[in-house]
Design a protein around this motif. Structure first.
Motif, PDB file in Angstrom:
ATOM      1  N   GLY A   3       2.277   1.869  -3.377  1.00 17.06           N
ATOM      2  CA  GLY A   3       1.267   2.456  -4.250  1.00 17.06           C
ATOM      3  C   GLY A   3       1.119   3.950  -4.040  1.00 17.06           C
ATOM      4  O   GLY A   3       0.947   4.720  -5.002  1.00 17.06           O
ATOM      5  N   ILE A   4       1.218   4.383  -2.789  1.00 19.31           N
ATOM      6  CA  ILE A   4       1.136   5.816  -2.484  1.00 19.31           C
ATOM      7  C   ILE A   4       2.310   6.551  -3.117  1.00 19.31           C
ATOM      8  O   ILE A   4       2.152   7.641  -3.689  1.00 19.31           O
ATOM      9  CB  ILE A   4       1.102   6.038  -0.958  1.00 19.31           C
ATOM     10  N   GLN A  11       0.831  -1.206   0.000  1.00 16.76           N
ATOM     11  CA  GLN A  11       0.000   0.000   0.000  1.00 16.76           C
ATOM     12  C   GLN A  11       0.865   1.255   0.000  1.00 16.76           C
ATOM     13  O   GLN A  11       0.583   2.221  -0.717  1.00 16.76           O
ATOM     14  CB  GLN A  11      -0.926  -0.001   1.211  1.00 16.76           C
ATOM     15  N   GLU A  54       4.011   5.656  -5.731  1.00 18.98           N
ATOM     16  CA  GLU A  54       3.813   5.691  -7.182  1.00 18.98           C
ATOM     17  C   GLU A  54       2.785   6.748  -7.558  1.00 18.98           C
ATOM     18  O   GLU A  54       2.962   7.478  -8.546  1.00 18.98           O
ATOM     19  CB  GLU A  54       3.374   4.321  -7.686  1.00 18.98           C
ATOM     20  N   SER A  55       1.713   6.849  -6.777  1.00 22.63           N
ATOM     21  CA  SER A  55       0.675   7.838  -7.080  1.00 22.63           C
ATOM     22  C   SER A  55       1.199   9.264  -6.906  1.00 22.63           C
ATOM     23  O   SER A  55       0.658  10.204  -7.488  1.00 22.63           O
ATOM     24  CB  SER A  55      -0.552   7.617  -6.190  1.00 22.63           C
TER      25      SER A  55
END
Length: 285
Positions: free
Chosen positions: A232-233, A229, A235-236
């Motif tokens: 993912g943050i 998770q 990458e975002s």
């Protein structure tokens, strides 16, 4: 005694040159190895020798290292490409007859399980096999790693990560630069020495969040997330997937203690305590 620094216009490289000059090394005896000489105009104005060479250009590196007695090899910034780059520098240093190579590695490199450690492990082995006299500067975490989005962290009120209750023995980038300068200017034989470098403060991420809150005046809490998770943050937020993976993995490594360096090598080299996190945060603001 001529001392060269690779990546000399980068953060650590420039700070190391400043530290060398403070230690009364004549500017004319300092060689700044840079990719873009235009960025080194201020160094040239101080009398530092500016020589142009890219980590990928073996021939240019050998020319840049001609006549150099000691070299600070600052590890490349391109994760995944550093081994071939470091091979070029090691080969060039050997061909140029460099007397001592100091390499910026990672704590407890042979046993370090971080993805970030893999290229350092290979580089340390290559140095050992090269026959070059070398010294390992196993730098711990920089407090500046937490200042890149300091305003955003304060605005969101959340410091995200995957570090659990692990501790980081961080220090300012300038502390590690000062340590490198101390080794490069030492009268003692440094060949074969290994320095495990970490700061005086051993902080958890909740403590990091409280420090950010104290400095910014805004409430900040630490939010512990699963590694996937957190990746993912990152990458975002715009980080390339491979970089996000390495950083998330490093956070997970904090939970296991790999960046909680003890032993006091940094403090002995620089002759003082390491720079507090609060000082670094306030400077970043």
């Amino acid at each position: 005694m001529t001392i060269a620094v690779t990546g000399a216009t980068g953060h650590l490289g420039r700070l190391t040159i400043d530290a060398l000059l403070r230690r009364s090394v004549p500017a004319s005896d300092v060689v700044a190895v840079v990719r873009n000489p235009a960025k080194a105009a201020e160094l040239a104005g101080q009398g530092v020798q500016v020589r142009t060479a890219d980590y990928a250009d073996r021939a240019a590196l050998e020319t840049a290292l001609a006549g150099v007695d000691k070299l600070l090899l600052i590890s490349g910034s391109e994760v995944g490409s550093r081994v071939p780059q470091h091979i070029n520098i090691i080969d060039a240093a050997k061909a140029a007859g460099v007397g001592l190579v100091a390499y910026t590695s990672i704590p407890d490199a042979p046993n370090n399980t971080l993805q970030l450690a893999q290229e350092h492990q290979v580089t340390e082995r290559l140095l050992a096999e090269s026959g070059l006299n070398h010294v390992l500067l196993r730098n711990g975490w920089y407090w500046e790693n937490y200042t890149n989005d300091l305003a955003g962290t304060a605005e969101r009120g959340v410091l995200a990560g995957s570090a659990g209750d692990g501790r980081v023995a961080g220090a300012a980038r300038a502390d590690y630069a000062d340590a490198a300068a101390a080794v490069l200017t030492s009268d003692e034989n440094q060949a074969g020495k290994v320095y495990e470098l970490g700061g005086d403060e051993h902080l958890t991420y909740p403590e990091l969040a409280r420090a950010i809150s104290d400095v910014t005046g805004k409430p900040v809490e630490y939010r512990d997330l699963p590694v996937e998770q957190y990746r993912g943050i990152l990458e975002s937020a715009g980080l390339p997937a491979p970089v996000a993976a390495v950083l998330a993995d490093a956070d997970a490594g904090v939970a296991t203690g790999v960046l909680d360096v003890t032993g006091g090598d940094l403090q002995r080299l620089i002759g003082r305590a390491s720079t507090p996190l609060e000082t670094v945060l306030r400077a970043a603001l």
